[in-house]
Design a protein around this motif. Structure first.
Motif, PDB file in Angstrom:
ATOM      1  N   GLU A  13      -4.566  -6.094   2.762  1.00 58.69           N
ATOM      2  CA  GLU A  13      -3.626  -5.859   1.673  1.00 58.69           C
ATOM      3  C   GLU A  13      -4.239  -6.330   0.346  1.00 58.69           C
ATOM      4  OE1 GLU A  13      -0.974  -4.113   2.157  1.00 58.69           O
ATOM      5  OE2 GLU A  13      -0.439  -4.265   0.021  1.00 58.69           O
ATOM      6  N   ARG A  16      -6.863  -4.057  -1.180  1.00 48.19           N
ATOM      7  CA  ARG A  16      -6.382  -2.844  -1.855  1.00 48.19           C
ATOM      8  C   ARG A  16      -6.198  -3.097  -3.347  1.00 48.19           C
ATOM      9  NH1 ARG A  16      -3.030  -1.036   3.166  1.00 48.19           N
ATOM     10  NH2 ARG A  16      -4.664   0.280   4.052  1.00 48.19           N
ATOM     11  N   GLN A 195      -9.030  -3.501  10.248  1.00 50.59           N
ATOM     12  CA  GLN A 195      -8.763  -4.414   9.127  1.00 50.59           C
ATOM     13  C   GLN A 195     -10.023  -4.933   8.461  1.00 50.59           C
ATOM     14  OE1 GLN A 195      -5.837  -4.152   8.409  1.00 50.59           O
ATOM     15  NE2 GLN A 195      -4.313  -4.945   9.840  1.00 50.59           N
TER      16      GLN A 195
ATOM     17  N   GLN B 332      -2.102   5.126   2.236  1.00 43.21           N
ATOM     18  CA  GLN B 332      -2.754   3.917   2.771  1.00 43.21           C
ATOM     19  C   GLN B 332      -2.309   3.653   4.202  1.00 43.21           C
ATOM     20  OE1 GLN B 332      -2.015   0.997  -0.299  1.00 43.21           O
ATOM     21  NE2 GLN B 332      -3.929   1.496  -1.352  1.00 43.21           N
ATOM     22  N   ARG B 333      -1.059   3.945   4.465  1.00 43.74           N
ATOM     23  CA  ARG B 333      -0.564   3.691   5.812  1.00 43.74           C
ATOM     24  C   ARG B 333      -1.013   4.744   6.817  1.00 43.74           C
ATOM     25  NH1 ARG B 333       5.677   2.784   7.774  1.00 43.74           N
ATOM     26  NH2 ARG B 333       5.198   2.725  10.002  1.00 43.74           N
TER      27      ARG B 333
END
Lengths: 414, 414
Positions: A13, A16, A195, B332-333
């Protein structure tokens, strides 16, 4: 989600936001980090002293203990290093290609962050700050797994970095310090391919092998440097002596230190005795093949295992070769693709050597010790990659990025 | 050594010679390959016919059978492709940086081959020639493992390439065709990290997963493309319709085909019914969220699984979003980092979208179908990487190389 999964998701996160963070905001945070380290010197030094005391109690000694130490001088260098990274140009957004293709599209190739970088390292706590500064400047979030011995120092350094991030209104998860040393948990992290984008192991052979074996995430390895120097028939022998002896003595435990000298047979009779003398004077043990030992009785007889070995110590191997062919074949067989040099006045020899020896850095008339991000003009480095894929040689800011396409059209379809 | 180990060692040996092979020798071999394919057309077509017949007997059908076919037209394109690769500039030796650093060293960063590249692919036998031509031009030896169904075609194509190499006095091991399909043997190859530098799997999800799971060699993946297009509030709606509909219909089974349209709520009322009409006319099934289905009763209700899905078919998902924030969050998801586009007249929206959507190719006012090596001006491609490390987006000749340092000094030591 497990605790580690939550940490990795937070890093993703954060990445980004970092991906498009303006350069001045990144630099401001780095300068705040430098100031934080400056004003909290006492805290850092006390943590380091606790690590050192624990290590000594545990019987740690020698180079390992020295690498663990973060004293006044080391801390000053660390702070200076962060300021230098702030001063370096931002690689993100750099346009490396810009053209209009026949369809009328404007196609730009643009540098972009990799995303989340995990670094696994040992001993030296300064890496916590160095690695964060470089990853952050290149727009990446980082997950850092330092050595157990440096736990207290790493915790304080990471805290100071996260405080700087928070103070600038940036996500603290731009730096995540992993405190577990449990191998199962490390393996869990190494499987989080959605991730984490890149893993960089930096340390001893067993650490690198462990990461390489268990990672499902791409890795860039900083493996051993078995560096060679060829003293060609036309070499300036005084220059060759300097390059060979200082290549070993200036920092014997580094990956760009010289490990093996190859001597052209035409100059062996003049060069080998002089090399043996300079080695003896510098406290370097010389291990040679039969010709070397016959020309320099002070040299020890080398065994097969001495070729292709990274001594990490004041030991130098030496072998007489018939010429370029034999030298190149030796390097291809025993070298590690890290750094190799030729000392020659002959343009054709230099060209052949640099073309056929495909190491990450090949030097003509200079020491192997120059294969280093600062020395080669990269400004800073996170290590020296021995993988040919993604990055080969010193990894600076550019090597912590990828490139992507940004295309502008006016309604083109296929 | 096992037979596979011998093959890999020969590939490594060949790669050493290819690494510094002059451009004109590489081009001559490629042109000889093109001539060989031309003069042995009958042999190639007969082998392909045998593969097709066997596949039909085995019950293969649909797109798989079509991909297996190598007819007159495909062969002509293949030959033309080899000639085009010969005409492309040689990436090897390109100097990407050249400077004199303060120590006086001249530091050049130079493109060099990766070494040995292994490619694992399915069905399409033409890949045997395409992959060899690109790897070879970039100075690499290649180990090719094609699909079992294409065994006869692949064998003949590889034979013609090796004959061209031999005719030019070059090592045939520059192209090694692996004929086993035994998974244990493939695993063996995937563990030969000292002989193979890069593995590129190209095919279905299960192939890529298998390689990714078992490879100890760095891999670059060509994974799925879940491509999105955002129709912004300021979009030219006619342009948007063209981009969305042709993005799906022009080649529904390719990785750069459009899978999902995001529509800004301000234009949904005007755009969605028109989109549904155009989709219906083109035979495209539209699957929408509640707003889409209320505006276009011909659309089916999408289920959660339809977001982030690569349909590889004439099916398009559509969703109404409140604005850029929601669109970017959706991508993004659910996106795959492959290709995403925005249709907008608003400069600020375009800039935000291209900065925050970090896919390998982000387009403004153009179809996602342009994320392709030829279309973006690379000349040719070996596939489209969805890994951020090493290469991201179309992989052309440059992406089949690494960069290394060649340094010239005058006796510098540290």
């Amino acid at each position: 989600m497990t605790e580690l999964e939550l940490l990795a998701a937070a890093a993703r996160e954060a990445s980004r936001r970092l991906a498009f963070l303006p350069t001045d905001e990144k630099n401001a945070a780095l300068l705040d980090l430098a100031s934080g380290l400056e004003s909290r010197r006492g805290e850092v030094l006390a943590a380091s002293a606790r690590d050192m005391a624990a290590a000594e109690r545990a019987g740690l000694g020698g180079p390992k203990l020295r690498r663990l130490e973060l004293g006044e001088k080391g801390l000053t260098q660390l702070i200076e290093g962060v300021r230098q990274v702030a001063a370096l140009p931002d690689p993100v957004g750099e346009v490396t290609r810009d053209r209009v293709v026949p369809s009328g599209l404007r196609v730009r190739k643009v540098r972009a962050p990799l995303g989340v970088i995990m670094m696994i390292y040992e001993a030296r706590p300064g890496v916590t700050i160095d690695a964060f500064a470089l990853c952050f400047k290149a727009g990446n979030a980082c997950i850092l797994k330092g050595g157990r011995e440096a736990a207290e120092s790493n915790a304080v350094l990471a805290r100071i970095a996260r405080d700087a991030l928070q103070g600038c209104g940036l996500p603290e998860a731009a730096l995540t310090l992993i405190t577990t040393s449990d191998r199962d948990e490390i393996r869990q992290l190494l499987s989080m391919e959605s991730q984490i984008d890149l893993v960089i192991p930096r340390g001893g052979e067993s650490l690198i092998r462990f990461v390489h074996e268990h990672s499902r995430i791409p890795t860039v390895q900083h493996f051993q440097g078995v560096c060679h120097a060829l003293v060609d028939a036309s070499a300036d022998l005084e220059m060759a002596l300097d390059i060979c002896v200082t290549g070993k003595t200036s920092a014997p435990a580094t990956c760009n230190a010289l490990e093996c000298v190859l001597v052209h047979e035409e100059v062996a009779r003049r060069f080998v005795p002089a090399l043996a003398e300079r080695c003896a004077a510098a406290g370097v043990e010389l291990r040679g093949d039969g010709l070397v030992t016959s020309l320099a009785p002070s040299a020890k007889q080398a065994v097969e295992d001495d070729w292709g070995r990274e001594f990490l110590d004041l030991i130098l191997a030496a072998r007489v070769v018939k010429g370029l062919d034999e030298a190149i074949a030796h390097i291809q067989r025993y070298g590690s693709g890290h750094t190799d040099a030729i000392i020659t006045k002959d343009r054709a020899s230099a060209e052949r050597f640099t073309a056929e020896v495909q190491s990450s850095c090949v030097l003509v008339n200079a020491s192997t010790r120059f294969n280093d991000g600062f020395q080669l003009g990269l400004g800073a480095e996170i290590g020296i990659s021995t993988s040919r894929v993604h990055a080969f040689g010193p990894m600076g800011l550019e090597e912590l990025t990828t490139q992507r396409y940004v295309v502008e059209g006016s309604g083109q379809v296929r």
